[in-house]
Scaffold this active site. Structure first.
Site, PDB file in Angstrom:
ATOM      1  N   ASP A  31     -15.340  -3.449  -3.765  1.00  0.00           N
ATOM      2  CA  ASP A  31     -14.942  -4.842  -3.974  1.00  0.00           C
ATOM      3  C   ASP A  31     -15.849  -5.470  -5.036  1.00  0.00           C
ATOM      4  O   ASP A  31     -17.063  -5.246  -5.061  1.00  0.00           O
ATOM      5  CB  ASP A  31     -15.043  -5.626  -2.662  1.00  0.00           C
ATOM      6  CG  ASP A  31     -14.294  -6.951  -2.713  1.00  0.00           C
ATOM      7  OD1 ASP A  31     -13.270  -7.079  -2.031  1.00  0.00           O
ATOM      8  OD2 ASP A  31     -14.750  -7.865  -3.444  1.00  0.00           O
ATOM      9  N   HIS A 101      -4.103  -4.333   1.049  1.00  0.00           N
ATOM     10  CA  HIS A 101      -5.413  -3.689   0.968  1.00  0.00           C
ATOM     11  C   HIS A 101      -6.126  -3.789   2.295  1.00  0.00           C
ATOM     12  O   HIS A 101      -5.989  -4.778   3.010  1.00  0.00           O
ATOM     13  CB  HIS A 101      -6.266  -4.292  -0.156  1.00  0.00           C
ATOM     14  CG  HIS A 101      -6.362  -5.789  -0.127  1.00  0.00           C
ATOM     15  ND1 HIS A 101      -5.346  -6.602  -0.579  1.00  0.00           N
ATOM     16  CD2 HIS A 101      -7.346  -6.623   0.293  1.00  0.00           C
ATOM     17  CE1 HIS A 101      -5.703  -7.881  -0.445  1.00  0.00           C
ATOM     18  NE2 HIS A 101      -6.911  -7.913   0.095  1.00  0.00           N
TER      19      HIS A 101
HETATM   20  P1  5GP Z   1      -8.142 -10.737   0.219  1.00  0.00           P
HETATM   21  O1  5GP Z   1      -8.764 -12.098   0.371  1.00  0.00           O
HETATM   22  O2  5GP Z   1      -6.863 -10.778  -0.560  1.00  0.00           O
HETATM   23  O3  5GP Z   1      -8.005 -10.011   1.525  1.00  0.00           O
HETATM   24  O4  5GP Z   1      -9.191  -9.884  -0.566  1.00  0.00           O
HETATM   25  C1  5GP Z   1      -9.116  -9.644  -1.932  1.00  0.00           C
HETATM   26  C2  5GP Z   1     -10.418  -8.970  -2.327  1.00  0.00           C
HETATM   27  O5  5GP Z   1     -10.246  -8.433  -3.625  1.00  0.00           O
HETATM   28  C3  5GP Z   1     -11.624  -9.915  -2.387  1.00  0.00           C
HETATM   29  O6  5GP Z   1     -12.640  -9.443  -1.516  1.00  0.00           O
HETATM   30  C4  5GP Z   1     -12.033  -9.885  -3.858  1.00  0.00           C
HETATM   31  O7  5GP Z   1     -13.429  -9.938  -4.042  1.00  0.00           O
HETATM   32  C5  5GP Z   1     -11.446  -8.570  -4.331  1.00  0.00           C
HETATM   33  N1  5GP Z   1     -11.089  -8.549  -5.737  1.00  0.00           N
HETATM   34  C6  5GP Z   1     -10.361  -9.498  -6.400  1.00  0.00           C
HETATM   35  N2  5GP Z   1     -10.195  -9.156  -7.682  1.00  0.00           N
HETATM   36  C7  5GP Z   1     -10.825  -7.950  -7.841  1.00  0.00           C
HETATM   37  C8  5GP Z   1     -10.993  -7.079  -8.960  1.00  0.00           C
HETATM   38  O8  5GP Z   1     -10.536  -7.329 -10.082  1.00  0.00           O
HETATM   39  N3  5GP Z   1     -11.695  -5.934  -8.735  1.00  0.00           N
HETATM   40  C9  5GP Z   1     -12.199  -5.615  -7.510  1.00  0.00           C
HETATM   41  N4  5GP Z   1     -12.863  -4.450  -7.420  1.00  0.00           N
HETATM   42  N5  5GP Z   1     -12.063  -6.414  -6.438  1.00  0.00           N
HETATM   43  C10 5GP Z   1     -11.373  -7.564  -6.597  1.00  0.00           C
END
Ligand code: 5GP
Ligand code: ZN
Length: 116
Positions: A31, A101
């Site tokens: 992440d 994810h």
């Molecule tokens: P959600 O809130 O949708 O469950 O989690 C999305 C996750 O994706 C977050 O923890 C955020 O830090 C991660 N994330 C968002 N954009 C990117 C990216 O471009 N690269 C990576 N490696 N992680 C990302």
């Protein structure tokens, strides 16, 4: 593949990520904003928006995805002490990236699950 999806771009290499694991169906990567010393995401390569979009025909892939989460956690060295897995779904679930994810959070004890 969704052309405006960040995670599809990670799958096809258009934007970089620190990949941990990859096979024909899933990818795991670190992440970008880790919440714990170890914070990885495991995703299907196919663009599935959220958990609610899984269908009967996705059962084999979904089982593989979950088994690979456990595999990646072992590879990252957090399995013995334990880790948290998390799937956020849509707005009320706090989902920010609209590509399914599974979070792996480990490397320290995480508190009891608190929903604020
Ligand atoms: P959600 O809130 O949708 O469950 O989690 C999305 C996750 O994706 C977050 O923890 C955020 O830090 C991660 N994330 C968002 N954009 C990117 C990216 O471009 N690269 C990576 N490696 N992680 C990302
Ligand atoms: Zn996508």
């Amino acid at each position: 593949m969704s052309s405006d999806c960040i995670f599809c771009k990670i799958v096809n290499g258009t934007i970089p990520a620190r990949k941990i694991y990859e096979d024909d169906q899933v990818v795991a990567f670190h992440d970008i904003h880790p919440q714990t010393p170890v914070h990885a995401l495991v995703i299907p390569k196919r663009h599935i928006v959220c958990l609610d979009d899984l269908r009967d025909e996705d059962r084999t892939m979904a089982g593989h995805l979950l088994e690979r989460v456990a595999h990646v956690a072992r590879e990252l060295g957090v399995a013995a002490e334990g880790y948290r897995t998390l799937i956020n779904t849509r707005e009320h679930g706090g989902q920010e990236v609209d590509h399914l994810h599974i979070h792996i959070l480990g490397g320290r004890r995480v508190g009891p699950m608190v929903c604020r």
